[in-house]
Design an enzyme around this catalytic site. Sequence first.
Site, PDB file in Angstrom:
ATOM      1  N   THR A  32      71.981  55.666 110.582  1.00  0.00           N
ATOM      2  CA  THR A  32      70.981  55.362 109.539  1.00  0.00           C
ATOM      3  C   THR A  32      69.583  55.310 110.154  1.00  0.00           C
ATOM      4  O   THR A  32      68.594  55.574 109.473  1.00  0.00           O
ATOM      5  CB  THR A  32      71.293  54.035 108.805  1.00  0.00           C
ATOM      6  OG1 THR A  32      71.073  52.932 109.669  1.00  0.00           O
ATOM      7  CG2 THR A  32      72.707  54.024 108.258  1.00  0.00           C
TER       8      THR A  32
ATOM      9  N   ASN B 190      63.564  42.695  75.698  1.00  0.00           N
ATOM     10  CA  ASN B 190      62.745  42.179  74.597  1.00  0.00           C
ATOM     11  C   ASN B 190      62.252  40.800  75.042  1.00  0.00           C
ATOM     12  O   ASN B 190      63.006  39.829  75.053  1.00  0.00           O
ATOM     13  CB  ASN B 190      63.598  42.088  73.320  1.00  0.00           C
ATOM     14  CG  ASN B 190      62.765  41.750  72.089  1.00  0.00           C
ATOM     15  OD1 ASN B 190      61.546  41.678  72.165  1.00  0.00           O
ATOM     16  ND2 ASN B 190      63.434  41.551  70.959  1.00  0.00           N
TER      17      ASN B 190
ATOM     18  N   LYS C  28      69.928  54.784 104.649  1.00  0.00           N
ATOM     19  CA  LYS C  28      68.871  53.781 104.854  1.00  0.00           C
ATOM     20  C   LYS C  28      68.190  53.508 103.511  1.00  0.00           C
ATOM     21  O   LYS C  28      67.866  54.440 102.762  1.00  0.00           O
ATOM     22  CB  LYS C  28      67.857  54.329 105.866  1.00  0.00           C
ATOM     23  CG  LYS C  28      67.166  53.268 106.683  1.00  0.00           C
ATOM     24  CD  LYS C  28      68.100  52.532 107.624  1.00  0.00           C
ATOM     25  CE  LYS C  28      67.460  52.180 108.948  1.00  0.00           C
ATOM     26  NZ  LYS C  28      68.439  51.619 109.893  1.00  0.00           N
TER      27      LYS C  28
ATOM     28  N   ARG D 287      55.768  40.108  64.201  1.00  0.00           N
ATOM     29  CA  ARG D 287      56.076  39.376  65.442  1.00  0.00           C
ATOM     30  C   ARG D 287      55.355  40.045  66.620  1.00  0.00           C
ATOM     31  O   ARG D 287      54.837  41.153  66.502  1.00  0.00           O
ATOM     32  CB  ARG D 287      57.582  39.350  65.706  1.00  0.00           C
ATOM     33  CG  ARG D 287      58.171  40.708  66.006  1.00  0.00           C
ATOM     34  CD  ARG D 287      59.637  40.645  66.431  1.00  0.00           C
ATOM     35  NE  ARG D 287      60.125  41.993  66.717  1.00  0.00           N
ATOM     36  CZ  ARG D 287      61.322  42.263  67.207  1.00  0.00           C
ATOM     37  NH1 ARG D 287      62.184  41.301  67.451  1.00  0.00           N
ATOM     38  NH2 ARG D 287      61.683  43.508  67.452  1.00  0.00           N
TER      39      ARG D 287
ATOM     40  N   HIS E 195      60.628  37.601  74.660  1.00  0.00           N
ATOM     41  CA  HIS E 195      60.336  36.816  73.463  1.00  0.00           C
ATOM     42  C   HIS E 195      59.130  35.896  73.633  1.00  0.00           C
ATOM     43  O   HIS E 195      58.920  35.321  74.705  1.00  0.00           O
ATOM     44  CB  HIS E 195      61.562  35.976  73.079  1.00  0.00           C
ATOM     45  CG  HIS E 195      62.818  36.784  72.941  1.00  0.00           C
ATOM     46  ND1 HIS E 195      62.944  37.820  72.037  1.00  0.00           N
ATOM     47  CD2 HIS E 195      63.998  36.727  73.599  1.00  0.00           C
ATOM     48  CE1 HIS E 195      64.153  38.352  72.142  1.00  0.00           C
ATOM     49  NE2 HIS E 195      64.809  37.712  73.083  1.00  0.00           N
TER      50      HIS E 195
ATOM     51  N   VAL F 249      63.324  47.169  68.464  1.00  0.00           N
ATOM     52  CA  VAL F 249      63.186  47.833  69.771  1.00  0.00           C
ATOM     53  C   VAL F 249      64.025  49.111  69.757  1.00  0.00           C
ATOM     54  O   VAL F 249      63.595  50.171  70.228  1.00  0.00           O
ATOM     55  CB  VAL F 249      63.639  46.888  70.908  1.00  0.00           C
ATOM     56  CG1 VAL F 249      63.623  47.606  72.246  1.00  0.00           C
ATOM     57  CG2 VAL F 249      62.774  45.629  70.954  1.00  0.00           C
ATOM     58  N   GLN F 250      65.231  49.020  69.183  1.00  0.00           N
ATOM     59  CA  GLN F 250      66.145  50.164  69.146  1.00  0.00           C
ATOM     60  C   GLN F 250      65.475  51.389  68.528  1.00  0.00           C
ATOM     61  O   GLN F 250      65.529  52.496  69.066  1.00  0.00           O
ATOM     62  CB  GLN F 250      67.402  49.813  68.328  1.00  0.00           C
ATOM     63  CG  GLN F 250      68.403  48.901  69.005  1.00  0.00           C
ATOM     64  CD  GLN F 250      68.158  47.414  68.768  1.00  0.00           C
ATOM     65  OE1 GLN F 250      67.016  46.991  68.570  1.00  0.00           O
ATOM     66  NE2 GLN F 250      69.220  46.608  68.820  1.00  0.00           N
TER      67      GLN F 250
ATOM     68  N   PHE G  84      61.399  42.477  62.526  1.00  0.00           N
ATOM     69  CA  PHE G  84      62.849  42.517  62.771  1.00  0.00           C
ATOM     70  C   PHE G  84      63.530  41.724  61.667  1.00  0.00           C
ATOM     71  O   PHE G  84      63.467  40.497  61.628  1.00  0.00           O
ATOM     72  CB  PHE G  84      63.193  41.937  64.151  1.00  0.00           C
ATOM     73  CG  PHE G  84      64.647  42.117  64.508  1.00  0.00           C
ATOM     74  CD1 PHE G  84      65.200  43.387  64.619  1.00  0.00           C
ATOM     75  CD2 PHE G  84      65.472  41.019  64.715  1.00  0.00           C
ATOM     76  CE1 PHE G  84      66.545  43.564  64.925  1.00  0.00           C
ATOM     77  CE2 PHE G  84      66.823  41.188  65.018  1.00  0.00           C
ATOM     78  CZ  PHE G  84      67.355  42.456  65.129  1.00  0.00           C
TER      79      PHE G  84
HETATM   80  O1  LIG Z   1      64.243  44.585  68.135  1.00  0.00           O
HETATM   81  C1  LIG Z   1      65.175  43.757  68.203  1.00  0.00           C
HETATM   82  N1  LIG Z   1      66.449  44.205  68.325  1.00  0.00           N
HETATM   83  C2  LIG Z   1      67.514  43.342  68.392  1.00  0.00           C
HETATM   84  O2  LIG Z   1      68.686  43.786  68.510  1.00  0.00           O
HETATM   85  C3  LIG Z   1      67.242  41.973  68.331  1.00  0.00           C
HETATM   86  N2  LIG Z   1      68.029  40.861  68.365  1.00  0.00           N
HETATM   87  C4  LIG Z   1      67.223  39.778  68.263  1.00  0.00           C
HETATM   88  O3  LIG Z   1      67.619  38.590  68.321  1.00  0.00           O
HETATM   89  N3  LIG Z   1      65.913  40.176  68.167  1.00  0.00           N
HETATM   90  C5  LIG Z   1      65.908  41.528  68.205  1.00  0.00           C
HETATM   91  N4  LIG Z   1      64.898  42.432  68.141  1.00  0.00           N
END
Ligand SMILES: O=c1[nH]c(=O)c2[nH]c(=O)[nH]c2[nH]1
Length: 296
Positions: A58, A255, A11, A177, A257, A228-229, A160
């Site tokens: 269930t 991300n 369920k 940004r 935008h 971000v990575q 970035f």
């Molecule tokens: O932090 C980011 N990682 C990305 O891989 C990426 N690619 C992108 O277009 N903007 C960003 N920003």
Amino acid sequence: MPSLASARYGKDNVRVYKVQKDETTGVQTVTEMTVCCLLEGAIETSYTEADNSVVVATDSIKNTIYIKAKEHPVNPPELYASYLGQHFIDRYPHISTAHIKVVVHRWTRMTVDGAPHPHSFFRDGQETRNVEATVSRAGGIELKSGIVGLTVLKSTGSAFHSFVRDEYTTLPETWDRILSTDVDCAWAWKPFAGTAAVLASVERFDQAWESARDITMKTFALDESASVQNTMYKMCEQILEAVPESESASYSLPNKHYFEVDLSWHKGLKNTGKDAEVYAPQSGPNGLIKCEVVRS
Ligand SMILES: O=c1[nH]c(=O)c2[nH]c(=O)[nH]c2[nH]1
């Protein structure tokens, strides 16, 4: 000749609310959650031979979710998910694994005239606390805890640049940004032998959740983000350090935008680069960046 490669059933979307009443103080505490419970085991014949003798309905699974919420604490959700999953293994010899997912929704106590109200709450965001328990005779109790839907934004402190530039690239490099995401974060615990072992660690689950939440927000705010990575990797490293019983930490981050809007066509308005104030938030497409970090 076809054969059944995998099967589980149960369920989903069982909504459960539990109130805890302190009779001496009159203070009530509430928990609302959405539960999914799927079973695996010697159930093949129900698919291949219409043999319902192996099927725990269930509807009965749904009833059990309520009954276990009555019999046991629902906090922390890791403990409730463990008790619920273990029940199916103990009660039905032909069931080998129970997959439990618990999503806890926020009900935050109201402050009224400066004091915490005994029985009134508000939903302060779509963030949830999630737990996945895999309970099996072979593997004991595997728990994964997480935070989903925590929406955050920083208006500067994110860059970035220096990414691949080729004939497919239009994105300008930026040293300043907006960064915004909906946090989906998880940490997997080393396996527990059974419910007694989960109970012995019961205080650690709330502590780990608080640490992960603090780490996520503090790192998001303080990190001069290169991407971000990189920012999410720093978060994972810290969760592994703060929760020594965890064996991995992971994030999945959109991300979200925010595009600059060039308004120079209107009376020469300056609204790009260092003059940018009005932006257009985008609903999509969005980046989606994921990682899992383990101990080496
Ligand atoms: O932090 C980011 N990682 C990305 O891989 C990426 N690619 C992108 O277009 N903007 C960003 N920003």
